[in-house]
Design an enzyme around this catalytic site. Sequence first.
Site, PDB file in Angstrom:
ATOM      1  N   TYR A  41      66.551   4.594  -3.552  1.00 31.68           N
ATOM      2  CA  TYR A  41      66.535   3.133  -3.520  1.00 31.68           C
ATOM      3  C   TYR A  41      67.157   2.737  -2.187  1.00 31.68           C
ATOM      4  CZ  TYR A  41      67.760  -1.717  -4.635  1.00 31.68           C
ATOM      5  OH  TYR A  41      67.898  -3.084  -4.610  1.00 31.68           O
ATOM      6  N   ASP A  82      61.885   3.069  -4.091  1.00 33.91           N
ATOM      7  CA  ASP A  82      61.841   1.813  -3.338  1.00 33.91           C
ATOM      8  C   ASP A  82      62.354   2.066  -1.923  1.00 33.91           C
ATOM      9  OD1 ASP A  82      62.014  -0.714  -2.321  1.00 33.91           O
ATOM     10  OD2 ASP A  82      63.388  -1.498  -3.836  1.00 33.91           O
ATOM     11  N   HIS A 189      59.617  -5.282  -9.648  1.00 35.09           N
ATOM     12  CA  HIS A 189      58.819  -4.154  -9.156  1.00 35.09           C
ATOM     13  C   HIS A 189      57.928  -3.645 -10.287  1.00 35.09           C
ATOM     14  CE1 HIS A 189      61.134  -3.238  -5.336  1.00 35.09           C
ATOM     15  NE2 HIS A 189      61.939  -4.081  -5.957  1.00 35.09           N
TER      16      HIS A 189
END
Length: 398
Positions: A41, A82, A189
Amino acid sequence: MDEFTQEELRALDNEGRALLTQHKIRTWDGKEKILTIINVYCPHADPGKPERLAFKMRFYRLLQIRAEALLAAGSHVIILGDLNTAHRPIDHWDAANLECFEEDPGRKWMDGLLSNLDCQAGSHVGAFVDSYRCFQPKQEGAFTCWSTITGARPLNYGSRIDYVLADRTLVIDTFQASFLLPEVMGSDHCPVGAVLSVCCVPAKQCPSLCTRFLPEFSGTQLKILHFLVHLKEDPVFKQSALPLSGQTQVRQNKARVRSTRPRPSQAGSNKGQKNLMNYFQPSSCCPQASSKLEMPSLGALATPKIPEDEVMAKMVEVQAKASEAKDEKEVRALFWKSVLGGPLPMPLCGGHREPCVMRTVKKPGPNLGRHFYMCSRPRGPPTDPSSRCNFFLWGRPS
């Protein structure tokens, strides 16, 4: 790793943005390899905080060094999660209106990390491949993130910042598909994934960093099957348990003997409630009631007959009072509405002539806390007439 100080490494790892796991896989040709999956992330670069952009780029650099070192050691590598950067203009809905889109530091880093997208042998720069663009090189509107503040998801006004990146050899040899799941709700998301034609090989022993080897868990319960093992009785325990059971029995017998002894209140006194029937005995202070009770006559119990005219008159009177009370209540409500006024009706937006929504400025500055009105429709591309129009109106000061 010499370009990072120990303090910088601790700072980059302190936010817990990466999870690394290693797996043994067997490919279609029977070869066994190590697959390292790095779930990340990556940091977001806040325009108002330049230090976060520097932190993000250092995180990118450390991630690339680690991934390439694992490749050099003979492991396949997948980087997924991500990455907080839309790589190409096709991955961002409004890329044409963004200044210096190609000059963004995050996009330049991805240019160096990734190879060309056609999965063909030839010239390429990086050691990794964007698996989704490998299978869908020209798919437009393939986004994974949408703003929840502007309600951009219904019109698919978003960007693709979630990836499944893998080393070139692994993608060519084992990847069968790479996909997005925009229909799955629950976050700003959506999930991303890939299908590989490999099978996992069970490990013969736990990894050295497994929890069971940590000092704080050493010697504790290791398997759930230990709860189901039949424990053998210890003869020493049996011998020590016998006198205890005998003592318990003696104590129980003593308790029984004690319970047979009459209590002082029972032996020496007849006072006190003995049975339930005592509640129903006549009291000595009240005179005896006659056993023959006189039943009232039916005439005394009968309801007197009321003429129908009186009944109708009473009903009309009740209805008139209720109507007067209702009218008086409405008059009071109209009076207070005229005095207080109430909230003003929402203005209509200029593009669709629909009621607007009221928002509050939360950004620090001279307008902090002020209310304004804007179009209530979700944000979308300017060319879409069903998307939000540019209507804006300041609210009246409170």
